[in-house]
Design a protein around this motif. Structure first.
Motif, PDB file in Angstrom:
ATOM      1  N   GLN A 157       0.838  -1.194   0.000  1.00  0.00           N
ATOM      2  CA  GLN A 157       0.000   0.000   0.000  1.00  0.00           C
ATOM      3  C   GLN A 157       0.879   1.253   0.000  1.00  0.00           C
ATOM      4  O   GLN A 157       1.867   1.317   0.727  1.00  0.00           O
ATOM      5  CB  GLN A 157      -0.886  -0.044   1.261  1.00  0.00           C
ATOM      6  CG  GLN A 157      -1.854   1.063   1.416  1.00  0.00           C
ATOM      7  CD  GLN A 157      -2.560   1.001   2.773  1.00  0.00           C
ATOM      8  OE1 GLN A 157      -2.945   2.032   3.293  1.00  0.00           O
ATOM      9  NE2 GLN A 157      -2.731  -0.166   3.366  1.00  0.00           N
ATOM     10  N   SER A 263      -1.302  -0.940  -3.555  1.00  0.00           N
ATOM     11  CA  SER A 263      -2.598  -0.271  -3.600  1.00  0.00           C
ATOM     12  C   SER A 263      -2.457   1.178  -3.159  1.00  0.00           C
ATOM     13  O   SER A 263      -1.439   1.573  -2.589  1.00  0.00           O
ATOM     14  CB  SER A 263      -3.580  -0.990  -2.664  1.00  0.00           C
ATOM     15  OG  SER A 263      -3.357  -0.606  -1.320  1.00  0.00           O
ATOM     16  N   MET A 266      -5.449   2.875   2.099  1.00  0.00           N
ATOM     17  CA  MET A 266      -6.771   2.446   2.543  1.00  0.00           C
ATOM     18  C   MET A 266      -7.350   3.502   3.484  1.00  0.00           C
ATOM     19  O   MET A 266      -6.684   3.923   4.436  1.00  0.00           O
ATOM     20  CB  MET A 266      -6.689   1.114   3.269  1.00  0.00           C
ATOM     21  CG  MET A 266      -6.308  -0.081   2.380  1.00  0.00           C
ATOM     22  SD  MET A 266      -7.538  -0.506   1.139  1.00  0.00           S
ATOM     23  CE  MET A 266      -6.791   0.210  -0.337  1.00  0.00           C
ATOM     24  N   THR A 267      -8.582   3.922   3.219  1.00  0.00           N
ATOM     25  CA  THR A 267      -9.270   4.892   4.057  1.00  0.00           C
ATOM     26  C   THR A 267     -10.477   4.220   4.699  1.00  0.00           C
ATOM     27  O   THR A 267     -10.773   3.055   4.445  1.00  0.00           O
ATOM     28  CB  THR A 267      -9.749   6.090   3.220  1.00  0.00           C
ATOM     29  OG1 THR A 267     -10.809   5.658   2.343  1.00  0.00           O
ATOM     30  CG2 THR A 267      -8.607   6.667   2.381  1.00  0.00           C
ATOM     31  N   CYS A 270     -12.806   2.878   1.982  1.00  0.00           N
ATOM     32  CA  CYS A 270     -12.087   2.188   0.908  1.00  0.00           C
ATOM     33  C   CYS A 270     -12.925   1.130   0.190  1.00  0.00           C
ATOM     34  O   CYS A 270     -12.514   0.624  -0.857  1.00  0.00           O
ATOM     35  CB  CYS A 270     -10.807   1.560   1.453  1.00  0.00           C
ATOM     36  SG  CYS A 270     -11.080   0.422   2.829  1.00  0.00           S
ATOM     37  N   PHE A 278     -10.335   2.335  -5.754  1.00  0.00           N
ATOM     38  CA  PHE A 278     -10.710   1.170  -4.966  1.00  0.00           C
ATOM     39  C   PHE A 278     -11.462   0.123  -5.780  1.00  0.00           C
ATOM     40  O   PHE A 278     -12.112  -0.763  -5.224  1.00  0.00           O
ATOM     41  CB  PHE A 278     -11.554   1.602  -3.762  1.00  0.00           C
ATOM     42  CG  PHE A 278     -10.826   2.537  -2.829  1.00  0.00           C
ATOM     43  CD1 PHE A 278      -9.510   2.277  -2.450  1.00  0.00           C
ATOM     44  CD2 PHE A 278     -11.439   3.682  -2.336  1.00  0.00           C
ATOM     45  CE1 PHE A 278      -8.825   3.138  -1.590  1.00  0.00           C
ATOM     46  CE2 PHE A 278     -10.768   4.546  -1.476  1.00  0.00           C
ATOM     47  CZ  PHE A 278      -9.460   4.279  -1.108  1.00  0.00           C
ATOM     48  N   ALA A 292      -9.583  -5.187   1.663  1.00  0.00           N
ATOM     49  CA  ALA A 292      -9.095  -3.961   2.302  1.00  0.00           C
ATOM     50  C   ALA A 292      -8.285  -4.291   3.548  1.00  0.00           C
ATOM     51  O   ALA A 292      -7.217  -3.708   3.795  1.00  0.00           O
ATOM     52  CB  ALA A 292     -10.269  -3.051   2.658  1.00  0.00           C
ATOM     53  N   GLY A 321      -9.855   1.123   7.975  1.00  0.00           N
ATOM     54  CA  GLY A 321      -9.177   2.328   7.508  1.00  0.00           C
ATOM     55  C   GLY A 321      -8.467   3.098   8.598  1.00  0.00           C
ATOM     56  O   GLY A 321      -7.428   3.716   8.351  1.00  0.00           O
TER      57      GLY A 321
END
Length: 359
Positions: A157, A263, A266-267, A270, A278, A292, A321
């Motif tokens: 990520q 990636s 991530m939130t 996401c 996403f 995720a 996230g």
């Protein structure tokens, strides 16, 4: 050798990583009751639902029980007040703003040998962070702090965080990057998961669940290529806000990930196709909650919801996230373990040799 208490523990990402590094995490504190099951069922530590600003320091100190063990206090306060999403608005009245100060007060009261925190890189732009550094200096801590590209340590990520390590034992540093030559990719992380469709849930894993896309978004994702953007779509699929000049600064929304790259960050949202890049690299859907979580380096079997209970995207997405990536927690833990081993080795070197016995 090291006992830890994890403040603002959430679903347990940092705790999981510290445990991977052989640190004994005794308890986690968080105000979000929804995190209790995930934290306790995966980590073998006690979850305490509490407001950190109101916790008695003696209560936290009581978790450290092993004679001779070094005490680690982790306090990864929520990052919302320091996020770039908040630039331009007054966050001084945000309920989360005083939490770093509360963490500093606990450090002064407990005086653990070791301290860690992580946050968004922009935390350094705020005076409360520099007040926190002054507290550590006044309490005799050596500090190592700076931005970390998590991909350099094996997180699949493109996440950047500010990581702080502090020790009253001596100078300390984060371990060197472990994955500079080859980053871990989306394919490495989630490529072996079984396929699911938009709006479907895999029967063997309630977290391997994708939100349902409406007809328009199905047309959009079918027109999307990995690593591309909405600019590649036919004109009739482009939203009105993106056609305006102000919308062209968001090229990654409604995007697909790429198999052979890490990636995006991530939130908490996401799982939403329109919230960032996403989209799944090849399946016509947004990523699932399980994907995720694995991109956040949680183990594949990490539980977030009690068996038989409904899985809510917003609740679980928030847990995922907001988490410290487990791999980053492991790197932090390994750094402390190496530091303690070096300190103990230096102590042994300073021990006078035993005098020879008379013949």
């Amino acid at each position: 050798m090291i006992e830890a208490v994890d403040l603002f523990c959430g679903a347990g990402g940092l705790t999981a990583g510290l445990r991977q590094a052989k640190i004994d995490v005794r308890a986690g504190y968080d105000i979000e009751s929804a995190c209790s099951f995930a934290y306790e069922s995966n980590n073998g530590a006690v979850f305490v639902e509490a407001d950190i600003s109101k916790v008695d320091p003696a209560e936290i100190a009581g978790w450290y029980q092993r004679p001779g063990a070094y005490r680690l206090l982790a306090g990864c306060a929520p990052c919302q007040p320091f996020s770039t999403y908040n630039l331009g608005r007054d966050t001084t009245k945000d309920d989360k703003w005083p939490l770093m100060g509360a963490f500093a007060d606990l450090i002064k009261a407990i005086r653990p040998e070791l301290v860690t925190m992580e946050n968004v890189p922009d935390v350094t732009k705020h005076s409360i962070y520099h007040d926190f550094l002054k507290t550590l200096a006044n309490e005799g801590y050596h500090v190592a702090a700076g931005p970390v590209a998590c991909v350099d340590y094996g997180l699949p990520q493109l996440r950047r965080r500010h990581v702080l390590l502090a020790s009253r034992l001596g100078p300390i540093a984060l371990i060197p990057p472990t994955h500079l030559m080859r980053p871990v990719t989306v394919r490495d992380a989630i490529g072996n998961l079984p396929p699911v469709g938009s709006g479907e849930c895999h029967p063997d894993d309630p977290l391997h669940k994708a939100p349902k896309l409406n007809e328009l978004n199905m047309r959009r994702i079918r027109a999307s290529t990995p690593g591309g953007s909405w600019k590649d779509w036919p004109n009739e699929l482009i939203t009105g806000c993106h056609k305006r000049s102000s919308g062209r600064s968001y090229p990654s929304v409604y995007g697909r990930m790429e198999w052979n790259e890490p990636s995006p960050t991530m939130t908490t949202l996401c799982y939403g196709y329109g919230n960032g890049r996403f989209g799944h690299p090849e399946q016509d859907r947004a990523i699932t909650l399980r994907e995720a979580a694995m991109l956040q380096s949680f183990p594949r079997d990490y539980l977030f919801v009690e068996p038989g209970k409904p899985v809510h995207f917003r609740t679980v997405g928030r847990m995922i996230g907001n988490a410290v990536p487990a791999r980053l927690g492991e790197v932090i833990g390994e750094s402390f373990m190496r530091h303690v081993e070096e300190i103990m080795g230096q102590a042994e070197d300073r021990t006078p040799a035993a005098a020879a016995l008379p013949a």
